[in-house]
Structures are given as C-alpha cells and as structure tokens.
Scaffold this active site. Structure first.
Site: not given
Length: 634
Positions: A282, A368, A396
């Site tokens: 990354k 979540e 969600r």
C-alpha cells in the site's frame, strides 16, 4: 519526449504495450496520482498499491465487453486514467469533476457504483449468473482487498460462489492494511499464506528426496499424506478457498506485471471460480504513503515534496477530535465504558481511547452488523458500550439496531460521525439518512449537537441515560465556536433551547444548521423581519412545547442536514398536525428545508450547500418568498 501515459486514450492502447513499456507506464501513473491527489486529496495509498494489478487486468481482458467490479473503489484511480478520463483526472473529487469511486454514469468501463466495502463478490456473482442465464461468454473479474474480504457479506458471497461453481475470477489484493490495520482470523490466515513459501519448498524437497529412496521412501511419503492433509490447512495458502470450491493461485507478487498476466491467463482457461492472491504494498512508489498508509489511505491536499498536509485549519479542533477527548475523559470516570469501532479507530477518534484503555477497546473489522450486536451482548453483560461508526456505514446494521438493541431496550450509545454532507467522497459517503432510519426505531433517542460543547454534553448525557439506546450525530469538519473550559453538563431529555427571540418567523434547526439559522436571522433582521431561533438539539423525543410556541409566528421553518423525507422536519410536521387535529394549535405555514429526495453528488461542502439552496442568504430569500410571494426581492 512524450510520456507513455500521454498516449493512453483507452485500454486498447495498454494492450499494445510491451512488458518494459508497462513498467514505465506504472511509474508514470504513480507520478500522476501523487501530483493530482496533492491538490484534490483522495484515496492515494490504495491506488498506488494497485497500479500493476490494473495494468495487468486491462492488458489481458477487454472490459468494454468483460466486467471488472471494484470493491469500495479505493484502488480505481489507475483504472480511471487509462479508460478515457486522463484529461479530466485533475478534477478528481472536485465539484462537477470525476468521482473518486467507480461510477456507471461516468464510464462504460465502470460496471458498478462502488463506495462501501465487501459487496463486490455478490455483484460479480450476479453478473456472472446473468451471463450464464443468457448464454453469453464474457468474463467477470472482481478486485477485492484483504480487509474487504473479511466482511461478513463477502463470506456469504464466497459460500454461494463455491456452490454455484460458475466462471468467475477474484483478485485478492493483499496489502495488509485497510483504513486501520486489519484485524481478525482471516487476516492472520493471509499472513501465514504470505510466509508459506519456505514451508512449501522444504516440503517438496523432502518429499522428492524420500521418493528417491525406493519403496520405503515412497511408503513414508504416502503415510504422511493423511497428516499433511490436515497440517497443510494451517500453513499452505489457499486451502480455505479450495475447501469452499474456489481454485486458488498464489500468493504472487502483485507488482510483477508478467506474473500477474500469467495468473490471469491461467484463470481465464480454468472452469469455475478462481481466486488470485496478489501481495502488494500500500502506497507503493511514494515513500510518505508507504511509511504511513493509514494517513494516506484517505488524504486531503498535501505537499508532494514533504508529504505534509496543506493546512485548511480554522484554528478549531474537529468534531471527531472533540469526541475523542471526551471519550477518554468519560472512560476514566466509568470503568464499564467499552469502545467499539468497525475498522475505523483513527477515523472515529477512538485510537486515543485505545491508548488509554486498551482492554476496553474493540476494533471488529469491516463488520458493522457484528459491531452493533456485539455491543448488545456487552450491554446484556452489564457493560456500557459506545459504538462509533460513520453515518453511511451504520446503515448496514439497521436490523441489528432494531432487533438486538432497541427491542431489548439495551443501553448502547451510538456515536455517529460524518453525519450530513461529507464532501468529496460523494453519495456513497454522505451521512444524510441517519435521522430517518433512527427516528423509525422504537426506544431510540437522538441528539444532534450544534457545536463542540454540546457534543461533549451530549456524550455525557447519552452515557447517563440508561433506559435504552441513544444516538448522537455530528458532522465532519471543525467545530464552529470555542470550547468552554468546564465539566460536561447533563442535558434535559427532549428539551430544546431558544437562542433568539422573534415574533415574525421561527427557525427550528438541528446540528450544524443552527449556525446557518442564526445567520439567516441576522439577514432577515436587516429587513425588519424578526426571526426566533431554536436549537432543537433532540430529534427524538422532540420538544413539542417549543414547536407549539414556534407555531404562533407567521411561518415555521425547519433546517436539517439530512434528507427531508422522514427526517427532523417531518417530525415537526407530525407534531403540528397532531396538535392541530386535537385543537391545541392554530394552522401555521411551514417550510421544511434540508436535502432533497435524491442522491447528492461529490464536491466540497460549501459548493454543495449553495447548490442545494441552503446557504444563509439563499434560505433568507426563500423565507421572504414564502412570506411575501415571489416578488419579495424586487
């Protein structure tokens, strides 16, 4: 000398390049990503890490016919550059410019409007089955990160993919990072896979030598098969996916274009679902992003020479920072307070709580639904859980808030960051529906503080009110006035504050719109219109006495930074309608102002507010038009 990138007008140009040219193009793309996001901000680190993946995919597949489905879309910048959007790339995330995520309306090469994690496998499987049902032959490829694949929805899709056994290629971009560092068993599994080559080489070498020893050696090899069959599940990469019916290739170097191309060609030739495990870095190619991938995951404007942010500071702390410090203070006063987040410990400000109280902090990963139900279990066990999640992501877990928390009257505190317009990330990230979905839940109470001081008081109050769930929502950005140096205060439940007197009109506002309401009142006062201003603070329960008092003016105006369908303004209208039917108030004109019933585009918040007619001068003019007719401004 012209760059290779300057000659790339579409993916067909990429497919004509040699390996050496693709490597050069990768570096040119990284330079463009850094130079552009230095001005516009954006999801830089993820896109830097996925450049070779994108180039390899476009060199093997024709996505004018095939489908490429991104998960979240954080990795899509290189894809945008080589699919006809290079000339507009400097408008990335700007008002009226190109979106920071894939968007079908923007390009035929974008198969899916990405923005939330863990949904790509389900979308890709749906595309693949639609293809099969119609007898078509296009390829379907999805690119998902190691954090997103740990989400529950991704597991559900993997289970179904293995069952249906249709042709589908999954690229697992394994960079060991999400927004916060990955957590969970799957993250550990992938770490083992990344480290497994020495084991494989040693195993194969030993088996080869034993096989050369004749009958005894072959017997030892055969006898070891049963043991190996169970042992390799722990250390050999891919067995998890293989056992689900998904063929595994990897792990491979995600920055080696040739290796990626060979893996993609093999996947195209293979019947059934295939997963290619690509290990990437990354922030690749930009040292500041490699060193701090968490900071450069989603970054504002910065100096590309130093990596330092270009300050847009107001001199005031951000709402998230105020919440962060308030949580540390409250945690010190109550050992039962538990902090929970879903892969956003830095974004929600809970990293400070973690530092002070590590045993009372839980990052559950991109999950979540689990975060909310886990909190319900903690509450059942006598703890006081605080769930900090962005407004758009908490959507969600709507079912879990209803069934696991509210139905059982559990004292869970929901701290909803990024409520309202968030700006450049656009419609998938604006937190504009929370007032609607929270208002509909029985037992739920909702606070919308107008400034940093009220945020501190709201958190203190939410922790103290133990008769069921309670939510407080606050926006992205800096607080609007100085913090007072005082202990937090308990707020009276369901009580608004009248902060300005006025007999002509009444402005009922919540959250960040209270400041706008005050500005509107000042503008109206210059023209002799007296406007009362109420900081309603509580969206549920509403202060009905304040609403009835406001109804004695000529016009009641509600102001909210959320969708008007079913939100705060709707609640005020419900109160007025009920009281009118009961004969407790007279009919009064009303004006509900907020966000329209549509998805709001990306762009800086100031542009969006003006575009929506919600700036103070625009609201003042709207009120005058309502009071005196359309010619009032003449």
């Amino acid at each position: 000398m012209n760059s290779i990138l300057s000659g790339i007008n579409g993916p067909e140009d990429v497919r004509s390049l040699s390996k050496e040219q693709l490597d050069i193009l990768a570096q040119e793309i990284r330079e463009e990503l850094v130079n552009t996001t230095a001005k516009t901000g954006g999801h830089l680190a993820s896109s830097l890490g996925a450049v070779e993946l994108i180039l390899a995919l476009h060199s093997i597949y024709d996505f004018s016919h095939d489908h490429l489905v991104f998960d979240v879309g954080h990795q899509a910048y290189a894809h945008k550059l080589i699919t006809g959007r290079r000339s507009d790339f400097d408008t990335l995330r700007c008002y009226g410019g190109i979106c920071g995520f894939t968007k079908r309306a923007e390009s035929p090469y974008d198969s899916h409007d990405a923005g939330h994690a863990s949904d790509s496998l389900s979308i890709a499987l749906g595309l693949a089955m639609a293809r099969d049902l119609d007898g078509r032959t296009e390829n379907v490829v999805t690119l998902i990160g190691d954090a997103s694949i740990s989400g529950g929805m991704a597991f559900e899709a993997l289970n179904h993919i293995g069952h249906l056994n249709t042709n589908l290629t999954i690229i697992l971009n394994d960079n060991e990072m999400s927004i916060s560092r990955n957590v969970g068993a799957l993250s550990l599994y992938l770490a083992k896979a990344r480290l497994s080559k020495p084991y494989i080489s040693a195993r194969d070498g030993v088996e080869g030598k034993l096989g050369e020893l004749g009958r005894v050696g072959r017997f030892l090899v055969d006898a070891g098969e049963a043991f190996k069959g169970s042992f390799k599940k722990l250390v050999v990469p891919g067995m998890f996916f293989e056992d689900m019916g998904i063929k595994y290739i990897g792990p491979i170097d995600g920055h080696n274009i040739t290796a990626l191309q060979e893996a993609l060609i093999a996947a195209k030739k293979t019947r059934g679902p295939v997963l290619i495990h690509a290990v990437t870095t990354k922030g690749r190619g930009f040292s500041y992003a490699e060193e701090r991938p968490d900071i450069f995951h989603g970054v504002g404007a910065y100096d590309p020479e130093t990596g330092e942010p270009v300050s847009a500071a107001t001199g005031q702390p951000k709402y998230t920072e105020v919440f962060s410090q308030a949580m540390v203070t409250e945690g010190g006063n109550n050992p039962d307070i538990i902090a929970i987040t879903a892969a956003m410990q830095d974004g929600t400000g809970l990293s400070a709580f973690k530092k002070h109280y590590p045993n009372r902090f839980f990052d559950v990963g991109i999950a979540e639904e689990h975060a909310v139900t886990f909190a319900a279990g903690l509450a059942l066990g006598g703890k006081l859980p605080v769930v900090a999640i962005y407004s758009t992501f908490l959507q969600r877990a709507y079912d879990q808030m209803i069934v696991n928390v509210a139905l059982q009257k559990q004292h869970v505190v929901f701290c909803i960051d990024r409520a309202g317009l968030v700006g450049e990330d656009g419609p998938t990230h604006h937190g504009v529906f929370d007032l609607v979905y929270l208002r509909s839940i029985p037992q739920m109470r909702i606070l919308a503080p107008a400034d940093g001081n009220q945020l501190i008081d709201a958190l203190h109050t939410a922790l103290a009110l133990d008769n069921g769930p309670i939510a407080l929502r606050y926006p992205r950005g800096s607080i609007v006035r100085e913090l007072e140096q005082r202990p937090p205060r308990l707020l009276q439940e369901g009580k608004a504050a009248k902060i300005r007197e006025g007999k002509d009109v009444a402005l009922l506002a919540v959250g960040r719109m209270v400041r706008i309401a005050n500005e509107v009142a000042n503008i109206l006062a210059e023209e002799g219109i007296e406007a009362a201003v109420y900081n309603m603070l509580w969206v549920k329960p509403l202060d009905e006495d304040a609403i009835l008092e406001a109804s004695t003016t000529k016009l009641v105006i509600t102001l909210e930074e959320g969708t008007v369908n079913g939100g705060f303004g709707s609640g005020v209208l419900e109160v007025l309608a009920k009281r009118l039917l009961d004969g407790q108030c007279h009919a009064t004109r009303t004006l509900v102002l907020g966000l329209p019933d549509e998805f709001i585009t990306h762009g800086d918040v100031a542009h969006l507010v003006k575009d929506l007619g919600l700036s103070a001068p625009q609201v003042a003019q709207t009120i005058k038009n309502k009071l005196y007719g359309q010619d009032a401004a003449r």
